[in-house]
Enzyme design. Structure first.
Site, PDB file in Angstrom:
ATOM      1  N   SER A 181      26.007 -44.963 -63.027  1.00  0.00           N
ATOM      2  CA  SER A 181      27.357 -45.161 -63.555  1.00  0.00           C
ATOM      3  C   SER A 181      27.519 -46.636 -63.928  1.00  0.00           C
ATOM      4  CB  SER A 181      28.406 -44.726 -62.530  1.00  0.00           C
ATOM      5  OG  SER A 181      29.701 -44.735 -63.092  1.00  0.00           O
ATOM      6  N   LEU A 182      26.617 -47.102 -64.763  1.00  0.00           N
ATOM      7  CA  LEU A 182      26.447 -48.531 -65.010  1.00  0.00           C
ATOM      8  C   LEU A 182      27.660 -49.145 -65.693  1.00  0.00           C
ATOM      9  CD1 LEU A 182      22.734 -48.529 -66.214  1.00  0.00           C
ATOM     10  CD2 LEU A 182      23.619 -48.824 -63.897  1.00  0.00           C
ATOM     11  N   GLN A 239      23.258 -43.534 -47.369  1.00  0.00           N
ATOM     12  CA  GLN A 239      24.226 -44.591 -47.099  1.00  0.00           C
ATOM     13  C   GLN A 239      25.667 -44.092 -47.135  1.00  0.00           C
ATOM     14  OE1 GLN A 239      22.951 -46.946 -50.665  1.00  0.00           O
ATOM     15  NE2 GLN A 239      25.145 -47.193 -51.015  1.00  0.00           N
ATOM     16  N   ASP A 248      28.513 -57.228 -53.298  1.00  0.00           N
ATOM     17  CA  ASP A 248      28.094 -56.546 -52.074  1.00  0.00           C
ATOM     18  C   ASP A 248      27.419 -57.568 -51.163  1.00  0.00           C
ATOM     19  OD1 ASP A 248      28.842 -53.769 -52.773  1.00  0.00           O
ATOM     20  OD2 ASP A 248      27.393 -54.085 -54.378  1.00  0.00           O
ATOM     21  N   HIS A 265      26.327 -54.341 -63.609  1.00  0.00           N
ATOM     22  CA  HIS A 265      24.913 -53.977 -63.632  1.00  0.00           C
ATOM     23  C   HIS A 265      24.205 -54.608 -64.824  1.00  0.00           C
ATOM     24  CE1 HIS A 265      26.702 -50.313 -61.529  1.00  0.00           C
ATOM     25  NE2 HIS A 265      25.863 -50.784 -60.634  1.00  0.00           N
TER      26      HIS A 265
END
Length: 542
Positions: free
Chosen positions: A30-31, A59, A153, A35
């Site tokens: 789902s770039l 995860q 992140d 990204h």
């Protein structure tokens, strides 16, 4: 570009690259622009780029969104191909030994407990165990010299850096700056979950972080003061359901009583049912975390030589002057990226017509442009039109209809629509090496483009060309009707208040009335090569 689904195929491909520098960009697909910034950085620094697309079930917790996490294989494929990716590795869970049906019966990589005491880890038990397991598996399979991770992140980044160091894995982990929208919201695949109203609320995360950052910049390094400033800003957005707001060391992730050297101010909150995270690095070397426009990935680290920037070619002109055909051919011959900006406006026009949005409702049209994910892919040949997807649906043929042609200049004149699409166009073309065509590329979108061309043709000639296009599609439209439509569109384009159709002062005018497409193409290629000879940028390998 190779799209691989098996470990065996990946290993075979990577084996052919011995002696070359390989870069890995791990993603869950789902770039988005975040990204793409990693991919661009990787391509600048490495001989070969591998992008992994794997929605990792290991995860996700039992009540999290693995089943509904955004997936867009067709759009991701188009974006990766347009970005120049060499290999996309897109395995299924079984191929990675991560089938949810097998439960916990597999080997796991356990991050150090000290890195799991703060931020997301207490709220997502087992999450980083799943991340670490799959990331190290990817590093083992690809064996890249460099791997690229986003600063957004931050806890994941710190854990991966620690594991690579502790296990002596010969891969350099490259942190890349967070990419943000104009209002500061960090790019995230989960932003797709947000409604228009929630999207406005979500910008409150960045505002809170920015308030804390500004407080630190003003001279108070204490966690108490920084966190209080951020919480004060959150009071203005009560719709945000705060999960945590913490100040920690960027490497150890331990709480900081005050910022002595560097600090990480991090936040997680729910907007409706969607959990979002963000952070800002508090460091004297970092600089302002968000200039006035969208911040893209940081430039390569010192000591890395980036490929020379190749010039931009801006081709403008009225409808029917042959811009699209010529631009595609020029891009193919010079091995440059082709960006069909007109297709973007046509896509928004088509969507508005399909959804019954009044074409005089500027607010709704602007919202549509802001919320629609557009994916463009150059045709496989210079004669094939740009393929385009809107929110995952291909609309390549639909946007070429007479109805869209009739109304596209009306939609393109809406200031908010232009602002949204120009932002995307600048993002794509900012690194150079592209051919862009439209009506205001050289005057507004890229006024600093190195080569600007303005194509012209008489109304009669343009009407005949359009008639031939429609006949090829099985549509019969009288020539006089097409002439009237073109004249009307010329008036709208040239008289609109926002970015009217006109040549840039330094544009080179080419009248195409008595020239073939190949003759026009040859002229532009010659101009480009003359430009290279004068300025001496990157060599062309054609």
């Amino acid at each position: 570009m190779h799209w691989l689904r098996t470990v065996a195929a990946l290993r075979e491909q990577v084996a052919d690259w011995r002696g070359s520098t390989v870069g890995l960009v791990p993603t869950m697909g789902s770039l988005h622009e975040g990204h793409l910034s990693l991919i661009r950085r990787c391509r600048q620094e490495c001989d070969h780029t591998v992008v992994s697309i794997f929605v990792n079930p290991l995860q996700f917790g039992p009540n999290e969104d693995w089943d509904r996490y955004p997936r867009d294989e067709e759009g991701d494929r188009a974006l990766c191909e347009a970005a120049g990716v060499d290999v996309v590795f897109a395995p299924d869970p079984q191929e990675m030994g991560a089938d949810p049906a097998t439960g916990s019966d597999r080997t796991w990589v356990m991050p150090p407990e000290s890195l799991l005491q703060t931020l997301c880890a207490p709220h997502r038990p087992g999450h980083f165990r799943g991340v670490a397991t799959i990331v190290l598996q990817l590093l083992n399979l690809v064996q890249p010299q460099r791997a690229y991770f986003g600063q957004k992140d931050a806890q994941q980044l710190a854990i991966i850096q620690r594991l690579v160091r502790d296990l002596q894995i010969p891969t350099t982990i490259v942190p890349c700056s967070t990419v943000r929208e104009a209002d500061g919201l960090a790019c995230s695949s989960r932003n797709r979950y947000l409604s228009a109203a929630e999207r406005q609320v979500a910008a409150g995360l960045y505002r809170a972080l920015r308030r804390g950052y500004d407080h630190w910049q003003a001279g108070d390094p204490s966690a108490e003061g920084i966190l209080a400033a951020a919480r004060a800003e959150l009071e203005h957005t009560p719709e945000l359901q705060l999960q945590y707001l913490e100040l920690v060391d960027p490497q150890t992730l331990q709480p900081l009583p005050r910022v002595e050297d560097k600090g990480l101010l991090a936040i997680a909150a729910y907007v409706g049912q969607t959990r979002l995270i963000d952070n800002l690095l508090l460091s004297p070397e970092q600089g302002d975390p968000l200039p006035e426009r969208v911040q893209h990935a940081a430039p390569p680290s010192s000591g890395t030589t980036s490929p020379p920037r190749r010039p931009l070619i801006a081709i403008d002109g009225p409808a029917g002057a042959g811009k699209s055909t010529v631009a595609r051919a020029v891009a193919a011959q010079l091995q440059l990226l082709y960006l069909d900006t007109g297709a973007m406006y046509r896509a928004i026009t088509w969507l508005a017509l399909q959804r019954g949005i009044p074409l005089d409702d500027a607010e709704q049209l602007t919202q549509l442009a802001a919320q629609t994910q557009l994916t463009l892919q150059s045709g496989t040949s210079s004669t094939e039109p740009t393929r385009i997807w809107a929110d995952g649906e291909e609309i390549t043929q639909a946007i070429r209809s007479p109805e869209v042609t009739r109304w596209v200049s009306h939609v393109a004149a809406v200031p908010g629509v232009r602002q949204e699409l120009v932002k995307r166009q600048r993002s794509i073309g900012r690194d150079g090496g592209a051919v862009l065509e439209g009506r205001d590329i050289g005057t507004h979108v890229f006024p600093d483009a190195e080569l600007k061309v303005f194509l012209t043709a008489s109304v009669g000639e343009r009407a005949q060309r359009r008639q031939h296009q429609l006949q090829a599609q099985g549509q019969m439209v009288p020539l006089e009707e097409l002439k009237a439509q073109i004249e009307q569109r010329d008036r709208r384009d040239s008289e609109r208040l926002i970015s009217p159709l006109r040549p840039a002062p330094d544009a080179i005018l080419i009248d195409t009335d008595h020239l073939s497409q190949s003759e026009v193409q040859d002229k532009i290629v010659m101009l480009y090569r003359q430009l290279l000879e004068r300025s001496g940028p990157a060599r062309l390998d054609q």
